[in-house]
Design a protein around this motif. Sequence first.
Motif, mmCIF file in Angstrom:
data_model
loop_
_atom_site.group_PDB
_atom_site.id
_atom_site.type_symbol
_atom_site.label_atom_id
_atom_site.label_comp_id
_atom_site.label_asym_id
_atom_site.label_seq_id
_atom_site.Cartn_x
_atom_site.Cartn_y
_atom_site.Cartn_z
ATOM 1 N N ASP A 1 7.590 4.905 3.500
ATOM 2 C CA ASP A 1 8.966 5.106 3.932
ATOM 3 C C ASP A 1 9.397 4.040 4.932
ATOM 4 O O ASP A 1 8.655 3.683 5.852
ATOM 5 C CB ASP A 1 9.127 6.489 4.563
ATOM 6 C CG ASP A 1 9.430 7.563 3.522
ATOM 7 O OD1 ASP A 1 9.471 7.228 2.333
ATOM 8 O OD2 ASP A 1 9.622 8.727 3.911
ATOM 9 N N GLY A 2 10.590 3.527 4.710
ATOM 10 C CA GLY A 2 11.129 2.490 5.574
ATOM 11 C C GLY A 2 10.810 1.086 5.106
ATOM 12 O O GLY A 2 11.303 0.117 5.682
ATOM 13 N N GLY A 3 9.988 0.967 4.083
ATOM 14 C CA GLY A 3 9.619 -0.336 3.559
ATOM 15 C C GLY A 3 10.057 -0.493 2.123
ATOM 16 O O GLY A 3 10.806 0.315 1.570
ATOM 17 N N LEU A 4 9.585 -1.568 1.500
ATOM 18 C CA LEU A 4 9.929 -1.828 0.114
ATOM 19 C C LEU A 4 9.355 -0.740 -0.790
ATOM 20 O O LEU A 4 8.183 -0.363 -0.667
ATOM 21 C CB LEU A 4 9.402 -3.194 -0.314
ATOM 22 C CG LEU A 4 10.094 -4.412 0.298
ATOM 23 C CD1 LEU A 4 9.360 -5.684 -0.106
ATOM 24 C CD2 LEU A 4 11.557 -4.467 -0.130
ATOM 25 N N ALA A 5 10.175 -0.283 -1.717
ATOM 26 C CA ALA A 5 9.753 0.788 -2.621
ATOM 27 C C ALA A 5 8.563 0.380 -3.466
ATOM 28 O O ALA A 5 7.723 1.222 -3.815
ATOM 29 C CB ALA A 5 10.912 1.196 -3.515
ATOM 30 N N THR A 6 8.441 -0.903 -3.779
ATOM 31 C CA THR A 6 7.329 -1.367 -4.612
ATOM 32 C C THR A 6 5.995 -1.286 -3.886
ATOM 33 O O THR A 6 4.944 -1.369 -4.521
ATOM 34 C CB THR A 6 7.570 -2.809 -5.069
ATOM 35 O OG1 THR A 6 7.863 -3.620 -3.927
ATOM 36 C CG2 THR A 6 8.712 -2.884 -6.057
ATOM 37 N N GLN A 7 6.028 -1.138 -2.564
ATOM 38 C CA GLN A 7 4.785 -1.043 -1.792
ATOM 39 C C GLN A 7 4.464 0.387 -1.388
ATOM 40 O O GLN A 7 3.450 0.656 -0.753
ATOM 41 C CB GLN A 7 4.873 -1.935 -0.547
ATOM 42 C CG GLN A 7 5.052 -3.407 -0.877
ATOM 43 C CD GLN A 7 5.208 -4.279 0.351
ATOM 44 O OE1 GLN A 7 4.911 -3.850 1.469
ATOM 45 N NE2 GLN A 7 5.684 -5.509 0.155
ATOM 46 N N ALA A 8 5.339 1.316 -1.763
ATOM 47 C CA ALA A 8 5.144 2.712 -1.386
ATOM 48 C C ALA A 8 4.208 3.410 -2.362
ATOM 49 O O ALA A 8 4.010 2.972 -3.494
ATOM 50 C CB ALA A 8 6.487 3.427 -1.357
ATOM 51 N N GLN A 9 3.645 4.521 -1.906
ATOM 52 C CA GLN A 9 2.851 5.386 -2.768
ATOM 53 C C GLN A 9 3.701 6.567 -3.211
ATOM 54 O O GLN A 9 4.417 7.175 -2.402
ATOM 55 C CB GLN A 9 1.616 5.896 -2.033
ATOM 56 C CG GLN A 9 0.544 4.856 -1.782
ATOM 57 C CD GLN A 9 -0.632 5.462 -1.040
ATOM 58 O OE1 GLN A 9 -0.494 5.928 0.085
ATOM 59 N NE2 GLN A 9 -1.792 5.468 -1.669
ATOM 60 N N LEU A 10 3.619 6.877 -4.481
ATOM 61 C CA LEU A 10 4.258 8.053 -5.055
ATOM 62 C C LEU A 10 3.170 8.955 -5.627
ATOM 63 O O LEU A 10 2.040 8.523 -5.845
ATOM 64 C CB LEU A 10 5.236 7.660 -6.163
ATOM 65 C CG LEU A 10 6.318 6.622 -5.825
ATOM 66 C CD1 LEU A 10 7.133 6.294 -7.077
ATOM 67 C CD2 LEU A 10 7.217 7.123 -4.723
#
Length: 876
Positions: free
Chosen positions: A151-160
């Motif tokens: 959260d707060g960063g690039l969506a491509t670096q997030a975990q889902l």
Amino acid sequence: MSVCRMVRTAAIVFCSLSAFGQGVITTFAGASWLFPGDGRPALQAPLGGILSLDVATDRNGNYYICDADNQMVMRVGPDGIINVIAGNGFQGVSGDGGLAVNASFDTPLGIAIDQAGNIYVAEYGSRVRKVTPDGIITTFAGNGTLGYSGDGGLATQAQLSHPHGLAVDSAGNLYIADTTNNVVRRVSPDGIITTVVGTGKRGYSGSGGPAISAMLDTPSRLAVDAAGSLYIVESNNFRVRKVSGGTINEFAGFGFNFGEGVPATEAPLIPLAVAVDAAGDVFIADFFSQSVRAVDPKGNIFTLAGSSGSTGFSGDGGPAIKALLNFGSYPGLAIDIGGNVLIGDDQNRRVRKITGDLKINTIAGNGLYRFSGDGGPATSATLYAVFGVLADSAGNVFFTENAQHRVRRVAPDGTISVYAGTGAQKYAGDNGPATQASLSFPTYLAFAPDGSLYVADTANCVVRRIDQSGFITTAAGSHSCKFKGDGGPASQAGFAGPYGIAFDLAGDLIVAENGSNRIRVVTPGGANVTTIAGTGDAGFSGDGGSAIKAKLDGPVGVAYHNGAIYFSDANNNRVRKISNVFALPALNVTDADLMITTVAGNGRAAYAGDGGPATQASLNNPQGLTFDKDGNLYIADQGNLVIRKVALDGTITTFAGFPDAPTVGNGGPANKAFLFSPTDVSFDSSGNLFIAELAGNHVREVLTTPPTFQISSNKLAFTAPAGSAAVDQNIDLAGSIPGILYTATVTASSPWLTVSPATGSMPTTLRITADPSKLAAGANQGTITITAPDAKPSTQTISVALTVTAAGQPSLNLKPTAMTFSFVQNSPAVTKGLSVSNVGGGSLAVSVTTATTSGGAWLKASASSVTVGAFTSTPV
């Protein structure tokens, strides 16, 4: 991991065992299932729906189908033609930066489209992918690792964590139902991801307060209205909730008022999907009532389609309120530009539309997902989730299609047909034709001494019997999916997941009860049921002692041989044996009679031990078992992707399959082929071994004799003027099984003669080329040798004659010289072209006639005569 592990086809496959000791594997029946509807009317497309069937629309009148079973996204235009726009049909993660049609999806579950025409696809494998209007695919959110971060960063670096539903608002924000993280997240147009609903803890709380402080329970589908309000489906909380201005409130569900026009918050719902139209009406797919319900802007709820609470498929062309729907886990809803409601009717494997006059019709899907070809050649049929296989002495091959809830049969002439099951998943049809009965995830098969076919109707928790006239009854089980009834009649017993079944010589039915970790026996006629192995507790114990006191863990396949019962103790990664069962006919057994031992597997899930004692080898989730006529044991070693053989001296070897095979291996040695999750094995009376492949959607076979191959003509003759251009003819190579590897060589003394392709697999067409450009007038002779080392005979020759004439004379050449047409019964005509050439000078008059030697006047030509000028050709 080899890429070929993710390939899915639908075929029955033969492996042939040559006299030289190694088998040859090839496709015997079944056509590729890779979405045969592409480019056709959407009503002819075989859609999936077992996993998910989501829908979306754009502003141009197109609608889109996100089909998790087919691993594809399709677009249907206003003309009703369906085309694949993303996904190659293979499960995986690949293709970023390239064309979306070449990419692999990891189970696409949800779809949304923004105003610019970008398509967003949620994948169960923890990513959201984006397909641009020019067809390029990239990862939009998620780094592919399960988790909750970023959260707060690039969506491509997030975990889902297993995202499902998607929705886009008018500002271009994408909302993601991050399902097993129990939150809804938003990706802004600049690619930054934040959590907007949910604390991450699973449960229910927070209505009336800040959405970010609420607890959700596995949110799935989403929708956004024109005002930017977000609607969230929570099936486990029996609610749809609404978020406006950062505040979450109840919207529909968790009530007990079954009336029409009542407040939506008072209605009972198990919501599965949600959509909203331009007028603010909200539509909900409700599992509880198997209906589509509509909530008007005042908050009152009405039923729009389906009203009986029953599942099924009916009503097309009539009032939607009278139709039957069949919602499973993840149907879809969408509103098109005309205000029509589109329904991803998932378990019916169709997309249906409710128009403004409240009529319902199917607009995509024929309900035949991976099920086709009945009544025609098995090679043209599609199969799905083959689990058990059994061959009879008459040459029939029976197999269960687990996810199709059917038993099918391939007759000795290669024709395929349904033997049992309608395709509907339920328990129905006893005392009638088996083809009109309903099954639920059938697994294993067995023949009784009287020739009846017994089916483990596993999810119905019964064993069904089909007599030789095709009449079906329940042989054991009360449709109660729990262990009960020992000492009483089979009709009153409960079976917790019957899997492997077999008969002893006296007609006792042996059942591997997977869910209760027991082996049970039903006496002939079903008068008595008795447990002969397993305490019911999962575990491993008892070897060398009483079978009744032993612990088993997930027994699956079972076989009877020479007075003993063998079964796959799957979770223990062993095959075990119950000795001294000759007393079974009277069930007067004692602890001392029934001794249990391990015959294969050391308990470790691995692939090891070939060439040594089977008890010291490692198996991995063993499944079906069978014996050959000499008493050797064969094991479907599913987790290792091989078939293992245990010889009479206890030595184990790999008989078929190679886990690291780079290709499927059709046409090559069986122990170099890749097997797709083998679950069962069975010998026919000729000693051919059939292998059921669950993930591969085929049955494969190891034959006792090597294959043969044929050449359409073993003599060719060319005539061409001296100094003229090269001429060619075609020769067809066809094997008794597809995939036979070959090499074609030309005698060194014939430099004017070439063949292409010089290597490959059958069936194929060889181009034979004769080049007279450097030859003088006269006769020339050459030989082509076809070598197929896995066939018998392994070589055949083609004699080629080239007559070189003096320059200027006309000369006839035809291409090809042979044609083959294959059809499914009642399919339309097919046209192939014949090139008639004059490879010399002058003018050549050619007559064209057709004749058939059998089957009637099925062959026609477009012209009865043609005239061909010098060095030109004419198509016929």
